[in-house]
Scaffold this active site. Structure first.
Site, PDB file in Angstrom:
ATOM      1  N   LYS A   1     -43.033 -13.662-116.899  1.00  0.00           N
ATOM      2  CA  LYS A   1     -43.218 -13.855-118.344  1.00  0.00           C
ATOM      3  C   LYS A   1     -44.681 -13.737-118.764  1.00  0.00           C
ATOM      4  O   LYS A   1     -44.998 -13.065-119.725  1.00  0.00           O
ATOM      5  CB  LYS A   1     -42.724 -15.242-118.771  1.00  0.00           C
ATOM      6  CG  LYS A   1     -41.285 -15.330-119.153  1.00  0.00           C
ATOM      7  CD  LYS A   1     -40.958 -16.554-119.968  1.00  0.00           C
ATOM      8  CE  LYS A   1     -41.523 -17.852-119.474  1.00  0.00           C
ATOM      9  NZ  LYS A   1     -41.145 -18.243-118.112  1.00  0.00           N
TER      10      LYS A   1
ATOM     11  N   ARG B   1     -46.495 -16.673-103.006  1.00  0.00           N
ATOM     12  CA  ARG B   1     -47.830 -16.533-103.601  1.00  0.00           C
ATOM     13  C   ARG B   1     -48.882 -17.289-102.803  1.00  0.00           C
ATOM     14  O   ARG B   1     -48.636 -18.409-102.352  1.00  0.00           O
ATOM     15  CB  ARG B   1     -47.823 -17.108-105.030  1.00  0.00           C
ATOM     16  CG  ARG B   1     -47.511 -16.104-106.085  1.00  0.00           C
ATOM     17  CD  ARG B   1     -47.963 -16.537-107.469  1.00  0.00           C
ATOM     18  NE  ARG B   1     -47.477 -17.821-107.908  1.00  0.00           N
ATOM     19  CZ  ARG B   1     -46.901 -18.033-109.099  1.00  0.00           C
ATOM     20  NH1 ARG B   1     -46.731 -17.042-109.932  1.00  0.00           N
ATOM     21  NH2 ARG B   1     -46.517 -19.239-109.454  1.00  0.00           N
TER      22      ARG B   1
ATOM     23  N   ARG C   1     -50.097 -23.142-103.528  1.00  0.00           N
ATOM     24  CA  ARG C   1     -50.152 -24.285-104.442  1.00  0.00           C
ATOM     25  C   ARG C   1     -48.947 -25.190-104.202  1.00  0.00           C
ATOM     26  O   ARG C   1     -47.856 -24.711-103.896  1.00  0.00           O
ATOM     27  CB  ARG C   1     -50.103 -23.804-105.899  1.00  0.00           C
ATOM     28  CG  ARG C   1     -51.424 -23.282-106.391  1.00  0.00           C
ATOM     29  CD  ARG C   1     -51.428 -22.925-107.854  1.00  0.00           C
ATOM     30  NE  ARG C   1     -50.120 -23.008-108.513  1.00  0.00           N
ATOM     31  CZ  ARG C   1     -49.857 -22.455-109.690  1.00  0.00           C
ATOM     32  NH1 ARG C   1     -50.769 -21.764-110.316  1.00  0.00           N
ATOM     33  NH2 ARG C   1     -48.669 -22.571-110.240  1.00  0.00           N
TER      34      ARG C   1
END
Length: 221
Positions: free
Chosen positions: A13, A127, A161
Site C-alpha cells: 500500500k 524483510r 524488526r
C-alpha cells in the site's frame, strides 16, 4: 480524484500510494505521516495523540478523524487526495462520509489491493532493515544482500524488526480482517470498490490501479 486505498499489511500500500498520488497529482495522506507531523509540530491534536500513544493506548477515532479533516482542508487537497491507512474501521468510514458530505465532496473510488495471506507473511517476515540507515531495506528471498546480515550499501548490520516476525504479522493480519476488512463491504454497498491484484512487479500493480481508476472516471462522466 478522492480515493481510499485499502489492503492487508504487506500488500504494498505505502509504495503504491506514493506512486499513484504522484501520477494523479494529488496529495498522499497517510495516517502515519499525519501522526508524525502533528506530534513533531506539537499541535493540540498531536499532543493529544501522543498522550494516548505514550500510555500504550490506541489513539481514539475522533482524534484520527480530526487530523484527517485538518489535512483534507489544506489548499493542496482541494482537487483530491489519496487516503492511506484511513479509514481503518467502519466507524471511521462513516465519519469520513459525514465529513465529505459537510464539505460537499464525494469519494470517487476505493482501491482494494489483494494479496494471498501466505505471500503477505513471506513479504513482511523476509524483510531485513539496516541498523545504520533504515531506508536500506533487503529481503531474504526477493532482494538478498550479497553477504548475509550485512547491508550492501553501508556495511551496517541487517536485522528483522520485532513487528515483522511471522507471529506478529499473522496477528496484524487478524486485526486487519476483523477491523479494516469490513470497510470493503461498507464501500461495496456504495459501488465504490475496485479490487486489483497486488501481486507481480511494482510497475504492473501501479498500471492495474490506474486502469481501474480510469474505468471508474469513465463510468462517472
Amino acid at each position: 480524484m478522492r480515493i481510499v486505498l485499502v489492503g492487508p499489511p504487506g500488500a504494498g500500500k505505502g509504495t503504491q500510494a506514493v506512486r499513484l498520488a504522484e501520477k494523479l497529482a494529488v496529495p498522499h495522506i497517510s495516517t502515519g505521516d499525519l501522526f508524525r507531523a502533528n506530534i513533531s509540530r506539537q499541535t493540540e491534536l498531536g499532543k493529544l495523540a501522543k498522550s494516548y500513544m505514550d500510555a500504550g493506548n490506541l489513539v481514539p477515532d475522533e482524534v484520527t478523524i480530526a487530523m484527517a479533516k485538518d489535512r483534507m482542508e489544506q489548499p493542496d487537497a482541494v482537487n483530491g487526495f489519496l487516503l492511506d491507512g484511513f479509514p481503518r474501521n467502519v466507524a471511521q468510514a462513516e465519519a469520513l462520509d459525514e465529513l465529505l458530505r459537510t464539505e460537499k465532496m464525494t469519494l470517487e473510488a476505493v482501491l482494494d489491493l489483494e494479496a494471498p495471506e501466505d505471500e503477505v507473511v513471506k513479504r513482511i517476515a523476509g524483510r531485513r532493515i539496516c541498523r545504520k540507515d533504515s531506508s536500506h531495506v533487503f529481503h531474504v528471498a526477493y532482494n538478498p544482500p550479497q553477504q548475509e546480515g550485512v547491508c550492501d550499501i553501508c556495511g551496517g548490520e541487517l536485522y528483522q524488526r520485532a513487528d515483522d516476525s511471522e507471529d506478529t504479522v499473522r496477528t496484524r493480519l487478524e486485526v486487519y480482517h476483523t477491523q479494516t476488512e469490513p470497510i470493503i463491504d461498507y464501500y461495496k454497498s456504495q459501488g465504490l470498490v475496485r479490487t486489483i491484484s497486488a501481486m507481480g512487479p511494482v510497475d504492473e500493480v501501479t498500471e492495474r490501479a490506474l486502469e481501474a481508476l480510469k474505468s471508474e472516471q469513465a463510468e462517472n462522466h
